[in-house]
Each structure stands twice: as structure tokens, then as C-alpha cells.
Write a protein that holds these residues in place. Structure first.
Motif, PDB file in Angstrom:
ATOM      1  N   ASP A 138      -5.583   7.134  -8.591  1.00 11.65           N
ATOM      2  CA  ASP A 138      -5.066   8.152  -7.660  1.00 11.65           C
ATOM      3  C   ASP A 138      -3.540   8.137  -7.547  1.00 11.65           C
ATOM      4  O   ASP A 138      -2.955   9.008  -6.901  1.00 11.65           O
ATOM      5  N   LEU A 139      -2.896   7.128  -8.136  1.00 12.06           N
ATOM      6  CA  LEU A 139      -1.422   7.066  -8.036  1.00 12.06           C
ATOM      7  C   LEU A 139      -0.743   8.146  -8.875  1.00 12.06           C
ATOM      8  O   LEU A 139       0.438   8.449  -8.677  1.00 12.06           O
ATOM      9  N   LYS A 140      -1.482   8.703  -9.821  1.00  9.76           N
ATOM     10  CA  LYS A 140      -0.900   9.744 -10.679  1.00  9.76           C
ATOM     11  C   LYS A 140      -0.334  10.874  -9.828  1.00  9.76           C
ATOM     12  O   LYS A 140      -1.001  11.370  -8.923  1.00  9.76           O
ATOM     13  N   GLY A 141       0.912  11.265 -10.102  1.00  3.29           N
ATOM     14  CA  GLY A 141       1.530  12.368  -9.372  1.00  3.29           C
ATOM     15  C   GLY A 141       2.075  11.986  -7.996  1.00  3.29           C
ATOM     16  O   GLY A 141       2.552  12.845  -7.258  1.00  3.29           O
ATOM     17  N   LYS A 142       1.990  10.703  -7.645  1.00  2.00           N
ATOM     18  CA  LYS A 142       2.464  10.255  -6.324  1.00  2.00           C
ATOM     19  C   LYS A 142       3.832   9.580  -6.422  1.00  2.00           C
ATOM     20  O   LYS A 142       4.327   9.299  -7.504  1.00  2.00           O
ATOM     21  N   ARG A 143       4.398   9.304  -5.247  1.00  2.00           N
ATOM     22  CA  ARG A 143       5.678   8.591  -5.177  1.00  2.00           C
ATOM     23  C   ARG A 143       5.366   7.087  -5.061  1.00  2.00           C
ATOM     24  O   ARG A 143       4.798   6.660  -4.054  1.00  2.00           O
ATOM     25  N   VAL A 144       5.742   6.343  -6.078  1.00  2.00           N
ATOM     26  CA  VAL A 144       5.313   4.943  -6.149  1.00  2.00           C
ATOM     27  C   VAL A 144       6.520   4.017  -6.315  1.00  2.00           C
ATOM     28  O   VAL A 144       7.379   4.253  -7.168  1.00  2.00           O
ATOM     29  N   ASN A 145       6.570   2.959  -5.505  1.00  2.63           N
ATOM     30  CA  ASN A 145       7.591   1.939  -5.736  1.00  2.63           C
ATOM     31  C   ASN A 145       7.043   0.957  -6.772  1.00  2.63           C
ATOM     32  O   ASN A 145       6.111   0.193  -6.486  1.00  2.63           O
ATOM     33  N   VAL A 146       7.632   0.997  -7.966  1.00  4.77           N
ATOM     34  CA  VAL A 146       7.106   0.181  -9.069  1.00  4.77           C
ATOM     35  C   VAL A 146       7.731  -1.212  -9.093  1.00  4.77           C
ATOM     36  O   VAL A 146       7.388  -2.037  -9.940  1.00  4.77           O
ATOM     37  N   GLY A 147       8.651  -1.496  -8.168  1.00  3.26           N
ATOM     38  CA  GLY A 147       9.224  -2.842  -8.085  1.00  3.26           C
ATOM     39  C   GLY A 147      10.585  -2.938  -8.749  1.00  3.26           C
ATOM     40  O   GLY A 147      10.886  -2.198  -9.691  1.00  3.26           O
ATOM     41  N   GLN A 153       5.965  -8.248 -10.145  1.00  4.17           N
ATOM     42  CA  GLN A 153       5.112  -7.044 -10.025  1.00  4.17           C
ATOM     43  C   GLN A 153       5.594  -5.918 -10.920  1.00  4.17           C
ATOM     44  O   GLN A 153       4.798  -5.159 -11.454  1.00  4.17           O
ATOM     45  N   ARG A 154       6.920  -5.818 -11.096  1.00  5.34           N
ATOM     46  CA  ARG A 154       7.416  -4.749 -11.970  1.00  5.34           C
ATOM     47  C   ARG A 154       6.887  -4.955 -13.398  1.00  5.34           C
ATOM     48  O   ARG A 154       6.421  -4.020 -14.052  1.00  5.34           O
ATOM     49  N   GLY A 155       6.965  -6.214 -13.853  1.00  4.79           N
ATOM     50  CA  GLY A 155       6.480  -6.508 -15.194  1.00  4.79           C
ATOM     51  C   GLY A 155       4.986  -6.259 -15.317  1.00  4.79           C
ATOM     52  O   GLY A 155       4.518  -5.629 -16.273  1.00  4.79           O
ATOM     53  N   THR A 156       4.226  -6.748 -14.349  1.00  2.00           N
ATOM     54  CA  THR A 156       2.768  -6.627 -14.425  1.00  2.00           C
ATOM     55  C   THR A 156       2.351  -5.162 -14.281  1.00  2.00           C
ATOM     56  O   THR A 156       1.401  -4.701 -14.924  1.00  2.00           O
ATOM     57  N   MET A 157       3.077  -4.415 -13.452  1.00  2.00           N
ATOM     58  CA  MET A 157       2.820  -2.973 -13.306  1.00  2.00           C
ATOM     59  C   MET A 157       3.021  -2.281 -14.661  1.00  2.00           C
ATOM     60  O   MET A 157       2.206  -1.451 -15.067  1.00  2.00           O
ATOM     61  N   GLU A 158       4.083  -2.634 -15.359  1.00  2.00           N
ATOM     62  CA  GLU A 158       4.345  -1.997 -16.654  1.00  2.00           C
ATOM     63  C   GLU A 158       3.258  -2.353 -17.673  1.00  2.00           C
ATOM     64  O   GLU A 158       2.855  -1.515 -18.476  1.00  2.00           O
ATOM     65  N   ASN A 190       8.900   7.546   2.636  1.00  2.00           N
ATOM     66  CA  ASN A 190       9.748   7.795   1.467  1.00  2.00           C
ATOM     67  C   ASN A 190       8.994   7.562   0.172  1.00  2.00           C
ATOM     68  O   ASN A 190       9.411   8.006  -0.892  1.00  2.00           O
ATOM     69  N   ILE A 191       7.909   6.802   0.246  1.00  2.00           N
ATOM     70  CA  ILE A 191       7.021   6.594  -0.901  1.00  2.00           C
ATOM     71  C   ILE A 191       5.571   6.703  -0.417  1.00  2.00           C
ATOM     72  O   ILE A 191       5.308   6.576   0.783  1.00  2.00           O
ATOM     73  N   ASP A 192       4.651   6.963  -1.358  1.00  2.00           N
ATOM     74  CA  ASP A 192       3.225   7.028  -1.002  1.00  2.00           C
ATOM     75  C   ASP A 192       2.550   5.684  -1.183  1.00  2.00           C
ATOM     76  O   ASP A 192       1.519   5.407  -0.555  1.00  2.00           O
ATOM     77  N   ALA A 193       3.085   4.870  -2.102  1.00  2.00           N
ATOM     78  CA  ALA A 193       2.417   3.601  -2.399  1.00  2.00           C
ATOM     79  C   ALA A 193       3.414   2.572  -2.887  1.00  2.00           C
ATOM     80  O   ALA A 193       4.481   2.916  -3.417  1.00  2.00           O
ATOM     81  N   MET A 194       3.059   1.317  -2.694  1.00  2.00           N
ATOM     82  CA  MET A 194       3.895   0.209  -3.158  1.00  2.00           C
ATOM     83  C   MET A 194       3.036  -0.804  -3.903  1.00  2.00           C
ATOM     84  O   MET A 194       1.822  -0.874  -3.702  1.00  2.00           O
ATOM     85  N   VAL A 195       3.687  -1.546  -4.774  1.00  2.00           N
ATOM     86  CA  VAL A 195       2.999  -2.503  -5.630  1.00  2.00           C
ATOM     87  C   VAL A 195       3.618  -3.876  -5.394  1.00  2.00           C
ATOM     88  O   VAL A 195       4.842  -3.997  -5.354  1.00  2.00           O
ATOM     89  N   TYR A 196       2.770  -4.880  -5.207  1.00  2.00           N
ATOM     90  CA  TYR A 196       3.304  -6.225  -4.972  1.00  2.00           C
ATOM     91  C   TYR A 196       2.310  -7.247  -5.503  1.00  2.00           C
ATOM     92  O   TYR A 196       1.142  -7.224  -5.121  1.00  2.00           O
ATOM     93  N   THR A 197       2.734  -8.094  -6.408  1.00  2.00           N
ATOM     94  CA  THR A 197       1.872  -9.204  -6.826  1.00  2.00           C
ATOM     95  C   THR A 197       2.196 -10.335  -5.874  1.00  2.00           C
ATOM     96  O   THR A 197       3.270 -10.943  -5.975  1.00  2.00           O
ATOM     97  N   VAL A 198       1.296 -10.620  -4.963  1.00  2.00           N
ATOM     98  CA  VAL A 198       1.673 -11.520  -3.869  1.00  2.00           C
ATOM     99  C   VAL A 198       0.459 -12.254  -3.302  1.00  2.00           C
ATOM    100  O   VAL A 198      -0.666 -11.734  -3.360  1.00  2.00           O
ATOM    101  N   GLY A 199       0.681 -13.436  -2.751  1.00  2.00           N
ATOM    102  CA  GLY A 199      -0.383 -14.179  -2.079  1.00  2.00           C
ATOM    103  C   GLY A 199      -0.721 -13.521  -0.745  1.00  2.00           C
ATOM    104  O   GLY A 199       0.067 -12.739  -0.208  1.00  2.00           O
ATOM    105  N   HIS A 200      -1.894 -13.870  -0.218  1.00  2.00           N
ATOM    106  CA  HIS A 200      -2.330 -13.282   1.062  1.00  2.00           C
ATOM    107  C   HIS A 200      -2.737 -14.357   2.050  1.00  2.00           C
ATOM    108  O   HIS A 200      -3.359 -15.332   1.637  1.00  2.00           O
ATOM    109  N   PRO A 201      -2.440 -14.150   3.334  1.00  2.00           N
ATOM    110  CA  PRO A 201      -1.693 -12.994   3.857  1.00  2.00           C
ATOM    111  C   PRO A 201      -0.205 -13.144   3.588  1.00  2.00           C
ATOM    112  O   PRO A 201       0.295 -14.250   3.490  1.00  2.00           O
TER     113      PRO A 201
END
Ligand code: GLU
Length: 324
Positions: A138-147, A153-158, A190-201
């Protein structure tokens, strides 16, 4: 005297402190590269340094933490000798050591050394609840922070986008905000979605889910199944429901592990003392961040490590019976 990237004097600089008598104790300064302050790497570095610094009188090591752009930045800074230690995703540890993926141009970092694995890091996508996004597709066509460049996360997103045949042009907007900036950008619309490779919480995802209505997005498709099947450093992952406001259900994704790394340029004795400080106080370490609650020393010493173990870590793990 070496300078780090903030221009602060650092790193294995030795000073002499006269301790009462005429005994001069040598002080060794070491720095750990982490990530954004609302991530888990920053408190990871803080937890390690806290335990190390407690024993400073005995071993003379003074440990400091730096907030950085993330995994790829940290590995490069360790390679360049600006930092002694870094926290890095297991996929980028692998690629840096082998000179593959985004490390292809630089070639293999043969001096890279694994020290131990820390917490699991699911690839985490958070979307505004009003954006109509429930799966990665669903991210297609959206405003996404790719890191930001330099972040894991930027690398893994790519890598994931490549596997799906997507380019940045598939988004209405692809921004490169730092990890610590993206939750606010999401809640400011300002964006619809964000990407983060991160531990939880993590503080960042807490911020994104409490400052506005937002949802964790499922990242599970043929491309992720193939990435998991083909690569030792990827695994299926679940973000447990109930951790964040408005997100009561488990969310399926894929993930990596956070690892602690250094290089052959950092003396064995220093790495030995750092590892010992953490593993001899593992209960306390686990209590220093909720993402560490389930850490198991044996797994930390053996899993998700693609580069060879640092000789100082190996010495401690053998003594402690964690490896044969
Ligand atoms: N995994 C992220 C990175 O490599 C950092 C996550 C964190 O700071 O906890 O850039």
C-alpha cells in the motif's frame, strides 16, 4: 591526538592521572557509535558504557556514546578509526565484512570484528491511520520517509524495494529524514509512512503512536519470503501486539539483529574488558532497556555474527564457557 567527527578529542588517547601516590593510571577513551536518540542503539551504547565505566578504576577505560546516522555510518567510522565500537544491523555487518551490497565499492572490511549480538530488530513500517496503508504494498504512491543515508533502515529498505522491483519513483515523495525526526513528520502529516529497523519497544515508535493515530504495517510477501530464504541474516519477525497505543494485534514482518562490532585495530584487552563488564552484569544490562528483557548470553555470543569474533571477545566467551 585523534579527533572524532564532532571534532572532540577522543579514542585511545592516554592520559595519566596521578592517583594519590605516584602511581600513574593510564586512561583509555573509547567511543561507541549508535543511532538516533529515540532509537534503541543509543540506549544500547549507554547501557554498555554505564557498565564499563563502573569498573574504570580497575581497567582505566572511559566509555562514551555518540548519536549517529546508524549502522552503515557506524561501520564506516569504525573502519576509518574515528570510533572504536559501533552498533550495527546483522545484514550490514555481513555486507561490510564481505564487501557486498552497499559496501561493494569500498571492498571487504577485513578488519571488521563481531563482538556480540544484542536485541532483534524487526523492519518496522508505521503509517498514519488515515492514509489507507495496512501492508507494505500500500506504500505505492504515498509519501514515505525511506531513512537517512547511513542508516540501516535506508539500506534494508532499498534491498526490499529492489527485491520488489520498486524505485523511489514509486512513491509520491521519498524523504530522507533522520530516525529521530520521522515520528514528528508523520504526526505533522508531512509524510504518510515511516520506516525504521528498530528494537521494540522504542521511543520513536512510541512517539509515533501516541502523538497521533498511527498503525504498524504488515511487511510479508513473496519478496520478503525470498530474502529470508536466501540470506542468513534475515529472519521472519513479529512485532507483538499491545506494545503501542492503537496496535493490539501482532504484526508480521521480517527482521535482522542488532550487533555490537569493532575492528582488529582495537586492542584485545579493551574489548575483553568491555565484554566482561556487560556479561558479568547481564541481569543489570537486561534491566536497562525493555528491548533487552529476553537477551540470552549464549545467543548473544553466538548468533547473528557474520564477521569473525574479536579476539578479546573470544577470550572472554571461552573463559565464561559461552563458546567451546
Ligand atoms: N537499525 C537502525 C540503523 O541501523 C538503528 C536503530 C536504533 O537506533 O535503534 O540505523
Amino acid at each position: 591526538m585523534r579527533k572524532n567527527f564532532f571534532g572532540i578529542a577522543c579514542a585511545l588517547v592516554s592520559t595519566s592521572i596521578m592517583a594519590g601516590s605516584a602511581i600513574a593510571q593510564e586512561q583509555k577513551f573509547v567511543s561507541i557509535g549508535t543511532g538516533g536518540v529515540t532509537g534503541v542503539y543509543y540506549p544500547t551504547g549507554g547501557a554498555i558504557c554505564r557498565l564499563v565505566n563502573r569498573g574504570r578504576k580497575e581497567h582505566g577505560i572511559r566509555c562514551g556514546v555518540e548519536s549517529t546516522g546508524g549502522s552503515v555510518f557506524n561501520i564506516n567510522a569504525v573502519r576509518g578509526g574515528e570510533l572504536e565500537f559501533g552498533v550495527a544491523q546483522s545484514d550490514w555487518q555481513y555486507h561490510a565484512y564481505h564487501g557486498t551490497s552497499r559496501f561493494e565499492e569500498q571492498g571487504p572490511f577485513e578488519g571488521l570484528r563481531a563482538i556480540f549480538a544484542v536485541h532483534p530488530e524487526p523492519f518496522t513500517v508505521v503509517a498514519r491511520a488515515d492514509a489507507g496503508i495496512s501492508t507494505f504494498e500500500d506504500l505505492k504512491g504515498k509519501r514515505v520517509n525511506v531513512g537517512n543515508p547511513g542508516s540501516g533502515q535506508r539500506g534494508t529498505m532499498e534491498v526490499l524495494m529492489d527485491a520488489m522491483g520498486w524505485t523511489m519513483g514509486d512513491f509520491a515523495l521519498s524523504s530522507e529524514l533522520q530516525a529521530a525526526e520521522q515520528s514528528q513528520a508523520l504526526c505533522d502529516n508531512n509524510i504518510d509512512a515511516m520506516v525504521y529497523t528498530v528494537g521494540h519497544p522504542s521511543g520513536s515508535i512510541q512517539e509515533a503512536t501516541t502523538s497521533c493515530d498511527s498503525v504498524l504495517v504488515t511487511v510479508q510477501n513473496d519478496a520478503t519470503a525470498k530474502l529470508i530464504a536466501d540470506n542468513p541474516y534475515y529472519r521472519a519477525a513479529t512485532i507483538p501486539g499491545g506494545m503501542y497505543r492503537g496496535n493490539d494485534e501482532d504484526v508480521a514482518t521480517f527482521g535482522v539483529g542488532a550487533t555490537f562490532v569493532s575492528s582488529t585495530d582495537v586492542p584485545d584487552d579493551i574489548v575483553y574488558e568491555v565484554v566482561k563488564a556487560v556479561f558479568e552484569n547481564i541481569d543489570q544490562f537486561r534491566g536497562l532497556h525493555p528491548a533487552f528483557a529476553n537477551l540470552d548470553p549464549k545467543e548473544m555470543a553466538t548468533e547473528g555474527l557474520s564477521a569473525p569474533l574479536h579476539a578479546g571477545a573470544e577470550r572472554y566467551f571461552r573463559e565464561a564457557g559461552l563458546i567451546d
